[in-house]
Enzyme design. Structure first.
Site, PDB file in Angstrom:
ATOM      1  N   SER A  36       0.801  -1.225   0.000  1.00 24.44           N
ATOM      2  CA  SER A  36       0.000   0.000   0.000  1.00 24.44           C
ATOM      3  C   SER A  36       0.831   1.271   0.000  1.00 24.44           C
ATOM      4  O   SER A  36       0.326   2.340  -0.352  1.00 24.44           O
ATOM      5  CB  SER A  36      -0.948   0.015   1.206  1.00 24.44           C
ATOM      6  OG  SER A  36      -0.238  -0.086   2.424  1.00 24.44           O
ATOM      7  N   ASP A 326      -2.279   8.926   7.294  1.00 29.01           N
ATOM      8  CA  ASP A 326      -3.313   8.169   8.000  1.00 29.01           C
ATOM      9  C   ASP A 326      -2.662   7.314   9.081  1.00 29.01           C
ATOM     10  O   ASP A 326      -1.561   7.622   9.534  1.00 29.01           O
ATOM     11  CB  ASP A 326      -4.161   7.343   7.023  1.00 29.01           C
ATOM     12  CG  ASP A 326      -3.357   6.280   6.266  1.00 29.01           C
ATOM     13  OD1 ASP A 326      -2.210   5.997   6.665  1.00 29.01           O
ATOM     14  OD2 ASP A 326      -3.883   5.728   5.273  1.00 29.01           O
ATOM     15  N   HIS A 329       0.356   5.264   6.782  1.00 29.40           N
ATOM     16  CA  HIS A 329       1.107   5.709   5.605  1.00 29.40           C
ATOM     17  C   HIS A 329       1.596   7.143   5.721  1.00 29.40           C
ATOM     18  O   HIS A 329       0.839   8.024   6.148  1.00 29.40           O
ATOM     19  CB  HIS A 329       0.229   5.583   4.358  1.00 29.40           C
ATOM     20  CG  HIS A 329      -0.360   4.226   4.181  1.00 29.40           C
ATOM     21  ND1 HIS A 329      -1.632   3.904   4.625  1.00 29.40           N
ATOM     22  CD2 HIS A 329       0.141   3.096   3.626  1.00 29.40           C
ATOM     23  CE1 HIS A 329      -1.876   2.632   4.349  1.00 29.40           C
ATOM     24  NE2 HIS A 329      -0.818   2.123   3.742  1.00 29.40           N
TER      25      HIS A 329
END
Length: 362
Positions: A36, A326, A329
């Protein structure tokens, strides 16, 4: 002063990118494997909780929400522009025709080196699956260029960026509710297992024409807002148990680089010290214009890290002052620093033995 220094740095990076984009890229193509941290849309059509194709993700990205787990650019977006590409590398899910000659992004959120990693989140494409997708891409490159030798020569000049392992800790080893690996392996033996699997996939890439490899180390996962929310009494002290395991894995990545460089003279491997670069950012935040290092700009609960950024949630307004976007990340501002130092090292420890700019020129 800190905000001004960050603005100046971002302007300088933007000007550098514009100037580079006016000439041909220093590598003809850029292939990206990861999770991600660098996924740019491959999970959008999967039945998965690990998706970011909704607002406020992409709030600072020209195209809006694309599947990037960031408010804006990811590190590989920054690196792609510094390499000289006029646009970002296309995700495998939408790569078609001649576009694949520029490279492909195979990264998938929740993916790991081990196939089962991240299964509690639903669909994802593990490292072996990403490599299998690349083998399919190689066959398309051969068809486009019309000759196996021509394709091999072309692919040998490309940059292959591999950044996996984070989820093998975050969504496997340190998640005993869903996985038994934490009981089966010591941190040392688990890293050995990951490295053996990682090496196997590198050999497949090599067999299929890859010759310039950048292995991206795992970051300091124990410093993420999610881990701080769960495991830090003061909400600021990183989880050393997790970070120590990450360092063990990274040290073995360096050994992989050295072994391949010694045993495959027609290929070049390098290690990018994402852990060290990130540690510098959170240790010296003011140097980079950051004010908040222990909380997400968008999230819920303690450190904005107990639940990650929700659809439609209003993020913080001063996003460039937050290291994290977040619960897990980094935001665009931190990604610019990490991407820039991966491309051209600022400290000797940023890369071993080459930075990506040097790797491209070899």
């Amino acid at each position: 002063m800190a905000r001004m220094s960050l603005m100046i740095m971002m302007i300088m990076v933007a000007v550098t990118m514009i100037n580079i984009a006016k000439s041909d890229p220093i590598a003809p193509c850029y292939f990206i494997f990861g999770d991600s941290l660098v996924d740019n849309g491959n999970n959008n059509q999967l039945q998965s909780l690990a998706r970011a194709n909704y607002f406020p993700y992409g709030i600072d990205f020209a195209a809006g929400p694309t599947g990037r787990f960031s408010n804006g650019l990811t590190t590989v977006d920054v690196i792609a522009q510094l390499l000289g590409f006029e646009d970002y590398i296309t995700p495998y899910a939408s790569a078609r025709g001649q576009d694949i000659l520029r490279g492909v992004n195979y990264a998938s959120a929740a993916a790991g080196i081990r196939d089962e990693t991240g299964r509690q989140l639903g669909g994802r494409i593990a490292f072996a699956g990403q490599v299998a997708n690349h083998v399919n891409t190689v066959s398309q490159v051969v068809n486009i260029l019309g000759d196996q030798n021509e394709a091999s020569n072309y692919l040998s000049k490309c940059i292959y960026s591999i950044g996996l392992g984070s989820n093998d800790y975050l969504n496997n080893y340190f998640m005993p509710t869903f996985y038994s690996t934490g009981n089966q392996f010591s941190p040392e033996s688990y890293a050995d297992d990951l490295v053996a699997r990682y090496t196997e996939q590198l050999r497949v890439l090599y067999t299929n024409g890859a010759r310039k490899f950048a292995l991206i180390g795992v970051g300091a996962i124990g410093c993420s807002p999610n881990e701080l929310a769960q495991n830090s009494r003061d909400g600021r002290t990183c989880d050393e148990r997790i970070n120590s395991a990450n360092r063990i894995f990274n040290s073995k990545l360096i050994s992989i680089v050295d072994a391949f460089n010694q045993n495959t003279p027609d290929a070049k491997f390098t290690y990018i010290n994402a852990y060290g670069i990130f540690q510098d950012i959170i240790t010296n935040p003011a140097r980079y214009g950051f004010r908040v290092t222990n909380a997400g700009c968008c999230g819920v609960g303690r450190n904005n890290g107990q639940i990650t950024c929700l659809p439609g949630q209003a993020p913080c307004l001063n996003r460039n002052e937050y290291v994290f976007w977040d619960a897990f990340h980094p935001g665009e501002a931190a990604n610019i620093v990490i991407g820039r130092r991966s491309f051209k090292r600022e400290a000797a420890s940023d890369a071993h033995p080459y930075d990506i700019q040097q790797l491209a020129s070899l």
